[in-house]
Scaffold this motif. Structure first.
Motif, mmCIF file in Angstrom:
data_model
loop_
_atom_site.group_PDB
_atom_site.id
_atom_site.type_symbol
_atom_site.label_atom_id
_atom_site.label_comp_id
_atom_site.label_asym_id
_atom_site.label_seq_id
_atom_site.Cartn_x
_atom_site.Cartn_y
_atom_site.Cartn_z
ATOM 1 N N UNK A 196 -29.038 -17.798 -9.627
ATOM 2 C CA UNK A 196 -28.131 -18.908 -9.293
ATOM 3 C C UNK A 196 -28.041 -18.870 -7.707
ATOM 4 N N UNK A 197 -28.549 -18.059 -6.974
ATOM 5 C CA UNK A 197 -28.498 -17.878 -5.441
ATOM 6 C C UNK A 197 -29.685 -18.801 -4.841
ATOM 7 N N UNK A 198 -29.590 -20.020 -5.025
ATOM 8 C CA UNK A 198 -30.739 -20.564 -4.251
ATOM 9 C C UNK A 198 -30.858 -20.350 -2.684
ATOM 10 N N UNK B 5 -36.065 -15.236 -13.777
ATOM 11 C CA UNK B 5 -36.381 -15.621 -12.663
ATOM 12 C C UNK B 5 -36.613 -16.940 -12.079
ATOM 13 N N UNK B 6 -36.532 -17.910 -12.989
ATOM 14 C CA UNK B 6 -36.655 -19.127 -12.534
ATOM 15 C C UNK B 6 -35.396 -19.977 -12.735
ATOM 16 N N UNK B 7 -35.572 -20.796 -11.721
ATOM 17 C CA UNK B 7 -34.321 -21.630 -11.720
ATOM 18 C C UNK B 7 -33.546 -22.108 -12.991
ATOM 19 N N UNK B 24 -39.388 -25.557 -5.336
ATOM 20 C CA UNK B 24 -39.863 -24.253 -5.790
ATOM 21 C C UNK B 24 -39.558 -23.157 -4.849
ATOM 22 N N UNK B 25 -39.514 -23.266 -3.619
ATOM 23 C CA UNK B 25 -39.161 -22.202 -2.532
ATOM 24 C C UNK B 25 -37.843 -22.131 -2.586
ATOM 25 N N UNK B 26 -36.831 -23.072 -2.715
ATOM 26 C CA UNK B 26 -35.472 -22.824 -2.966
ATOM 27 C C UNK B 26 -34.932 -22.180 -4.012
ATOM 28 N N UNK B 30 -36.236 -15.707 -6.364
ATOM 29 C CA UNK B 30 -37.515 -15.625 -5.750
ATOM 30 C C UNK B 30 -38.128 -16.965 -5.328
ATOM 31 N N UNK B 31 -38.682 -16.883 -3.872
ATOM 32 C CA UNK B 31 -39.200 -17.985 -3.223
ATOM 33 C C UNK B 31 -40.812 -18.239 -3.776
#
Ligand code: HEM
Ligand SMILES: [Cu+2]
Lengths: 587, 230
Positions: A196-198, B5-7, B24-26, B30-31
């Motif tokens: 959740x920590x974008x 680990x995905x959004x 993707x980066x945000x 993981x970026x």
């Protein structure tokens, strides 16, 4: 993915059991942070003492018979170098970076704890080498913190036998230490945040430290290379930076080198370095202001992009430090323009801080005092920077006390203000006890007013033409006698400010020993480090389960909510408008 | 793999174009969807790139600003073979060796992916051997120049910065190659011993070592171009 699973698991780190593995050879980011902090503050006190010696010499020239011009140069150099690198860089990144990144991102530790530990010990080594340079034959170098060749390595400059070599070696060691730590910080922020920590939900403290670390990883190489080349010039007689010279009546056997090349390399590092200490300060101060004004930070996205833009621009302004070295007028024009452009994102940040305070529920407690103090000192330092960024204005002011006043305001006092604010703010989390409020307030007012008493008059002296790095001013036509009076006043103010720092140390000791016990979230803050199960957080930070983040870091005084803050790990309530849930908007 | 680990919105189709890249980066966690060690190696190499770039720009700067004439590289770096001076022959061989080693490294990475640990280890050793040969030839070249009187502080053929830059840059690069040889050898031993079998057959270490090795080769190409061909 396997490594994610490792991070989620409870016992992936061996819990240290002996005293030594727990507090000395510790791989825990929190302990490493404290180690960094203690060493950095320790050397910082040395630098402070040196500044007092210099001030006493300038204000009361006949007071000390032991201090010669030779010593004065050594003090100037060591003071400047320690303050910029061994104190501010180390404390912001090694200290607060280490402490805050894993806690604020919801990780159990840095990604490579062992390397993180090495980073501290190598840093300590660099400090020892630096201090050792005072005890070698000839003493520490007196080349000025910019270490410009040729004079840095020519006979006649203090410390040209060993001092300069130890300084360069110490810098190289510091860079190795920084690289080991910095790789960890960047990788942890990029790869090890909790669910959740974008990136766009990270607190600005983390953003500031993160971008500053990237700047460090890209800027320190130039200093590293310059240090190697100068060590070769000094030790085996190469001529990278050394032209053919007549020094002290003798010709040197060097030919054809370029002293200006060193200046370019040094400032290609040196200017980003200013932002290496400023960006973490920008980030941290944003969080302090928002928390203690109980209001969301104004323009979060703008703040993030301003940090990134400042970081990028800081690589194309370096030659504004070299206007007096002589350069093609087009270059001067280019660098003046980029320098002034950098003021735009910087000004945006200042406006946003002020707008964050606007109609906030301001609690003037210790962290908040320092944070607002920072806004003042930073605006003052920033404004004089606009003067110095212009070639024609800079030429007469360069190398005068105007410059000393400018950079102390902008990169000396301002980051230090934030550091103190940050120390008072996170003290309860780090130690489990509250800092003493009265002592802290005395410390603040003495420091804040004192720095103005020190640095404002310096601008005036600079405009009179008083040059910097002078041991004694003797009889001059252009400096009136009254300047000595001003100088005495400045010195007295410096002594007062230094005393205030003793109050700070006393406060730390007293609060550690007898301070009121802090609960886990005394400031009622939203960010993750305040939501740990234990205070101070235990090894592994989060107990059995990693936190999960549902919102950005700035949900203060949300309308319709009974508490005036909602921690980042609290789920979105039904009916909450999605506007405030930044980062979730794309769902 | 993908569900870790995905959004949270991973089940929705990812947006296209720039928006997709930014998202993707945000993402949380993981970026970049790569192991920690690999991400760190990339960042380290970026930093190291700045070191070498600074070295090379510093060298170009002194080369242009020095008052004495710069020696002609194709004469200085010529070897006499059967009485015929052949320009740059040693450097050509060295470059060839190093580039070949990049090839064997790539094969090792490939076998690492397939978890064929014996072939991967063997190819890593071969790569290390090529690296050692490269360093050996470099030592030969240094000896030759030193015998001809070139020193970091002096140079009978012209500008003293020639010797200074040459020894500094090739020396620093040589240190990188030597470190790489050790790194490869240690890595290969561990692969061979089966250390990574016990960790679930994860051979990403081979790839990380490979990143470093390819980087060192790439840097050499630039040194070759700027130092020997200019
Ligand atoms: C009470 C606090 C401080 C006092 C009284 C003080 C005083 C001084 C003095 C007297 C000088 C020498 C001026 C000259 O003769 O040219 C100086 C130089 C300098 N100071 Fe400070 N300083 C303080 C804090 C700091 C801090 C926090 C920094 C961190 C950035 C800093 C960075 C420097 C630098 C970079 C120089 C230039 C050294 C050089 O010319 O090579 N100072 N300071
Ligand atoms: Cu600058």
């Amino acid at each position: 993915m396997a490594y994610v699973a490792i991070a989620d698991r409870d016992h992936h780190l061996h819990d240290p059991d002996t005293f030594i593995t727990k507090y000395i050879w510790s791989q825990d980011h929190k302990v490493i942070a404290i180690q960094y902090g203690v060493v950095a503050i320790g050397v910082g006190l040395i630098a402070l003492a040196l500044s007092l010696l210099m001030r006493l010499q300038i204000g009361f020239p006949d007071l000390f018979s032991f201090m010669t011009p030779y010593n004065y140069y050594q003090y100037v150099t060591t003071h400047g170098m320690i303050m910029v690198i061994y104190l501010l860089t180390a404390l912001f990144l090694g200290g607060f970076g280490n402490y805050l990144i894993p806690l604020m991102c919801g990780a159990r530790d840095m990604v490579f704890p062992y390397m993180n530990m090495l980073s501290f010990w190598v840093y300590l080594l660099s400090v020892i080498v630096l201090i050792a340079s005072f005890f070698v034959p000839g003493g520490a170098t007196g080349a000025g913190w910019t270490l410009y060749p040729p004079q840095a390595i020519l006979d006649g400059t203090p410390g040209s036998d060993w001092g300069i070599v130890l300084m360069l070696v110490s810098l190289a060691i510091f860079i190795v230490a920084f690289t080991m730590g910095g790789l960890n910080y960047v990788t942890t922020v990029l790869q090890a945040r909790c669910r959740g920590m974008t990136l766009m939900r990270m607190p600005l403290s983390v953003w500031g430290i993160f971008v500053a670390t990237i700047l460090g990883l890209l800027a320190f190489p130039a200093l590293f290379v310059a240090a190697i080349m100068m060590t070769l010039d000094r030790m085996i007689g190469t001529s990278f930076f050394m032209p053919a010279l007549l020094a002290l009546g003798e010709t040197t056997d060097t030919t054809g080198g370029s002293p200006i090349l060193f200046q370019h390399l040094f400032w290609f590092f040196g200017h980003p370095e200013v932002y290496i200490v400023a960006l973490p300060a920008f980030g941290i101060v944003s969080d302090l202001l928002s928390t203690h004004a109980r209001k969301n930070i104004f323009g979060y996205r703008m703040m993030v992009w301003a940090i990134v833009a400042i970081g990028a621009l800081s690589f194309v302004v370096w030659a504004h430090h070299m206007y007096v070295s002589g350069m093609n007028p087009y270059f001067g024009f280019f660098f003046a323009t980029t320098t002034l452009i950098i003021a735009v994102p910087t000004a945006i940040k200042v406006y946003n801080w002020v707008l964050t305070l606007w109609r906030g529920d301001i609690h003037l407690n210790l962290p908040m005092l320092w944070a607002t103090g920072f806004i003042f000192t930073f605006i003052h330092g920033g404004l004089t920077g606009l003067f110095l960024g212009n070639v024609t204005v800079d030429l007469p002011l360069s190398d005068t006390y105007f410059v000393i006043g400018h950079f102390h305001m902008v990169m000396g006092v301002s980051p230090v203000m934030v550091l103190f604010g940050a120390i008072y703010h996170w003290f309860p989390k780090i130690t489990g006890r509250m800092p003493n409020d009265v002592l802290g307030k005395i410390h603040f007012w003495m420091t804040f007013l004192g720095t103005y008493a020190i640095y404002l008059p310096m601008h005036y002296l600079g405009i009179l033409g008083m040059p910097r790095r002078y041991y004694d001013y003797g009889q001059t036509d252009f400096i009136p006698d009254s300047a000595l009076g001003v100088n005495q006043g400045i010195t007295i103010a410096a002594i007062v400010v230094a005393t205030a720092q003793l109050i700070f140390l006393f406060n730390v000791a007293l609060s550690l020993w007898k301070g009121k016990r802090a609960d886990s979230n005394p400031w009622r803050a939203t960010t993750l480090e305040w939501q740990t199960p234990d205070t101070p957080p235990k090894h592994g930070n989060w107990g059995p389960k990693l936190p999960e983040v549902h919102r950005w870091a700035y949900d203060y005084s949300v309308p319709g909510d009974e508490a005036d803050f909602i921690p980042q790990n609290h789920p979105i309530k039904p009916g909450e408008e999605s506007l405030r849930v930044a980062g979730a908007s794309r769902k | 793999m993908a569900q870790e680990g995905m959004n949270p919105a991973a089940d929705a189709l990812p947006p296209e174009g720039w928006r997709g890249i930014v998202d993707d980066w945000a993402t949380d966690k993981q970026a970049f969807h790569v192991p920690w060690g690999k991400a760190m190696m990339w960042i380290f190499l970026l930093s190291d790139t700045f070191i070498f770039t600074t070295f090379l720009t510093g060298y170009m700067n002194v080369r242009m600003s020095t008052a004495v004439e710069w020696p002609n590289p194709s004469e200085v770096f010529a070897l006499s073979i059967f009485g015929q001076p052949i320009p740059l022959i040693l450097i050509a061989i060295m470059t060839f060796v190093l580039i070949t080693s990049s090839g064997t490294m790539a094969l090792a990475v490939n076998y690492g992916y397939r978890r064929d640990r014996y072939r991967a280890a063997a190819l890593m050793f071969v790569t290390a051997a090529f690296g050692a040969i490269f360093v050996g030839m470099q030592a030969f070249e240094w000896t030759k120049l030193i015998e001809e009187g070139v020193r970091p502080w002096a140079n009978p053929m012209g500008a003293s910065q020639f010797g200074a830059s040459f020894f500094k840059i090739t020396g620093f690069h040589g240190l990188h190659v030597s470190a790489g040889v050790v790194y490869l050898a240690v890595g290969a031993l561990k692969v061979l011993r089966g250390d990574y079998e016990r960790r679930g057959g994860n051979y990403e270490i081979v790839e990380i070592t490979g990143l470093y090795w390819h980087f060192v080769d790439l840097v050499w190409v630039f040194i070759f171009a700027f130092f020997y061909l200019w």
